[in-house]
Design an enzyme around this catalytic site. Structure first.
Site, mmCIF file in Angstrom:
data_model
loop_
_atom_site.group_PDB
_atom_site.id
_atom_site.type_symbol
_atom_site.label_atom_id
_atom_site.label_comp_id
_atom_site.label_asym_id
_atom_site.label_seq_id
_atom_site.Cartn_x
_atom_site.Cartn_y
_atom_site.Cartn_z
ATOM 1 N N CYS A 170 -12.582 7.730 -2.313
ATOM 2 C CA CYS A 170 -11.773 7.287 -3.461
ATOM 3 C C CYS A 170 -12.352 6.050 -4.142
ATOM 4 O O CYS A 170 -11.920 5.685 -5.234
ATOM 5 C CB CYS A 170 -10.344 7.021 -3.014
ATOM 6 S SG CYS A 170 -9.646 8.404 -2.112
ATOM 7 N N HIS A 318 -7.030 2.739 -8.006
ATOM 8 C CA HIS A 318 -7.016 4.096 -7.453
ATOM 9 C C HIS A 318 -5.557 4.496 -7.265
ATOM 10 O O HIS A 318 -4.742 3.702 -6.769
ATOM 11 C CB HIS A 318 -7.777 4.115 -6.134
ATOM 12 C CG HIS A 318 -7.571 5.365 -5.345
ATOM 13 N ND1 HIS A 318 -7.690 6.614 -5.914
ATOM 14 C CD2 HIS A 318 -7.240 5.573 -4.036
ATOM 15 C CE1 HIS A 318 -7.445 7.537 -4.993
ATOM 16 N NE2 HIS A 318 -7.162 6.928 -3.850
ATOM 17 N N ASN A 348 -2.923 11.941 -5.974
ATOM 18 C CA ASN A 348 -4.165 11.264 -5.623
ATOM 19 C C ASN A 348 -5.340 12.200 -5.929
ATOM 20 O O ASN A 348 -5.512 13.203 -5.242
ATOM 21 C CB ASN A 348 -4.103 10.901 -4.131
ATOM 22 C CG ASN A 348 -5.331 10.155 -3.660
ATOM 23 O OD1 ASN A 348 -6.373 10.177 -4.311
ATOM 24 N ND2 ASN A 348 -5.209 9.503 -2.505
#
Ligand code: UT7
Length: 464
Positions: A170, A318, A348
């Site tokens: 990520c 993020h 996500n």
């Protein structure tokens, strides 16, 4: 002579467009035509000499193009209730996620990356052939190799570009942006395309409610370009703590890690198929790690860039969990709105989440020239990365540039045709140039080895 030709090409590129937004709009000294400051690429046009012509002048790396693409198919929390034992209330309260996008069969990581990249090129108003470097940050590449970046390079027709994938989970997009910015600031390249692209739905364990409700698919891309106007990427920090390797990951066929072995021992064959190439996470530990590193990293990059916290305009984090963003805002003593969030819509999307969030923040008018932004990524590795950006690019919607747009379309068509022709040619060439099947190649290799003259054979062996 070569230099003269290069300048002519530059002039033609900058002036030959014939579109509404002509070169005349640019004042030719690195100032943005619309607002009088900032890099004049992106929606504007370049008249600043390239870094190749001005190696001794300081060069800055500015984001001048951006684009995103997400699959059409939406999976809501209600839909998730039919897949695992969960409910909308739990997911919304614990994560802030309400829905996520799930890719169809034809929507591969490359497909999403390509579409995001094309949009970014349109905003930057450059041609695929202008790109020097393509980096795709992804944890869900199409192949271990070739890289997804190479596939994107081919399909864009970016024939001058180098291309590679970057694996930092990520945090990957911020890592990639840092690599590209360093090449630009060193004067090595002029334009880079940095993409975060994921099809997380393909590596989820759809029977694990602790993870499958969290992730979604999508891609975001930015064009990073050289300019003499100060600002752009001004500081960054890249970090890793590999001791947390087992907290979050996707074991592959080559994995010898104990996680995989343990799981394989306790699972039957059918379940093994689920574990291999399937994402696993210790949510609580990763949550703790994230809240621990975010604020220090933000402070670090602000300090490196000489920016006071009070001058920070927006954090593009993020998008993992709304509670993580709230905790970070509390820790920094800033309003939670300072942390841009669209986790509710997409969940996500790993490396894609920051560029997607950037695109939406721009669309919502939350980014403007003069703003101080911070990007912050965290995730598997464990890895984390932050970057401060002094945003100077005009974000107002410009009228479309017809001729450049046409040239981009022609390049995409050419790239497609070229790919088809080359593929057919290789097949044909293989047929006329003799056997290429693996068995005969292996036989030939064996014969060669058998007939080898072992010059370094030990003396006593030879005597026998
Ligand atoms: O992108 C990389 C970075 N990733 C992250 O930053 C993710 C960080 N972690 C998180 O966001 C959170 O830890 C999760 C959202 C993954 C989990 O939230 P949590 O508040 O830490 O829940 P938990 O794992 O501690 O589980 C609490 C309870 C458990 O039940 P018991 O043992 O208390 O009875 C779970 O079994 O919630 C249960 N649970 C669920 N219940 C309904 C776990 N998943 C679900 C679910 N629906 N989907």
């Amino acid at each position: 002579m070569a230099n003269d030709l290069w300048q002519r090409l530059q002039f033609w590129r900058d002036n030959g467009d014939g579109s509404e937004q002509s070169h005349a709009a640019s004042n030719g000294n690195g100032k943005h035509p619309a607002n009088g400051h900032g890099p004049n690429r992106g929606p504007g046009l370049s008249s600043v000499p390239t870094p190749f012509q001005n190696r001794n002048q300081k060069t800055y790396a500015h984001i001048v193009g951006w684009g995103m693409d997400v699959p059409e198919r939406i999976l809501t929390n209600k839909d998730m209730e039919a897949i695992v034992e969960t409910n909308d209330e739990w997911i919304t309260a614990r994560t802030g996620i309400r829905e996520r996008r799930i890719a169809d069969e034809h929507e591969s990581t490359t497909y999403l990356a390509l579409r995001a990249a094309q949009k970014a090129l349109t905003v930057a108003n450059i041609l695929p052939t202008d790109i020097d470097l393509i980096i795709v940050a992804t944890s869900t590449p199409e192949h271990t190799f070739p890289s997804t970046a190479s596939l994107v390079q081919d399909q864009l027709g970016a024939i001058r570009a180098g291309a590679y994938d970057l694996s930092a989970a990520c945090s990957g997009f911020v890592y990639g942006l840092d690599m590209a910015a360093a090449k630009i600031r060193a004067g090595d390249i002029e334009h880079a395309l940095v993409i975060g692209a994921e099809t997380m739905s393909r590596v989820l364990n759809w029977s694990d409610r602790g993870t499958c409700i969290l992730f979604g698919d999508g891609a975001g891309a930015v064009v990073l370009s050289a300019d003499q106007y100060p600002g752009g990427v001004v500081s960054s920090t890249l970090r890793s703590d590999g001791s947390g390797w087992d907290l979050l990951g996707v074991p592959t066929i080559g994995s010898r890690d104990s996680y995989l072995q343990e799981k394989m021992e306790e699972a039957d064959d059918d379940e093994n198929n689920h574990r291999m190439h399937r994402l696993h996470m210790n949510g609580r530990e990763v949550f703790r790690f994230a809240t621990r590193v975010i604020n220090d990293s933000i402070k670090d990059v602000l300090r490196m860039a000489n920016i006071e916290l009070s001058d920070l305009s927006l954090v593009i984090p993020h998008q993992a969990n709304q509670r993580i963003l709230e905790a970070a805002a509390r820790g920094l003593k800033v309003p939670v709105e300072m942390f841009y969030s669209n986790v509710a819509k997409y969940g996500n999307t790993s490396a894609a989440s920051i560029p997607i969030a950037l695109c939406e923040a721009i669309d919502e008018g939350r980014v403007k020239p003069g703003d101080n932004l911070v990007f912050i990524g965290f995730g598997g590795g464990l890895t984390w990365a932050a970057m401060a950006v002094q945003w100077e690019t005009d974000v107002t919607k410009q009228s479309p540039q017809r001729i450049m747009g046409l040239r981009r379309q022609l390049t995409y068509i050419y790239a497609q045709q070229r790919r088809g022709v080359l593929h057919q040619w290789r097949k044909l060439y293989g047929k006329v140039s003799g056997p290429t099947d693996p068995e005969s190649t292996i036989k030939q290799l064996r014969n060669k080895i058998a007939n080898l003259n072992w010059e370094d054979e030990p003396e006593e062996e030879k005597e026998k």
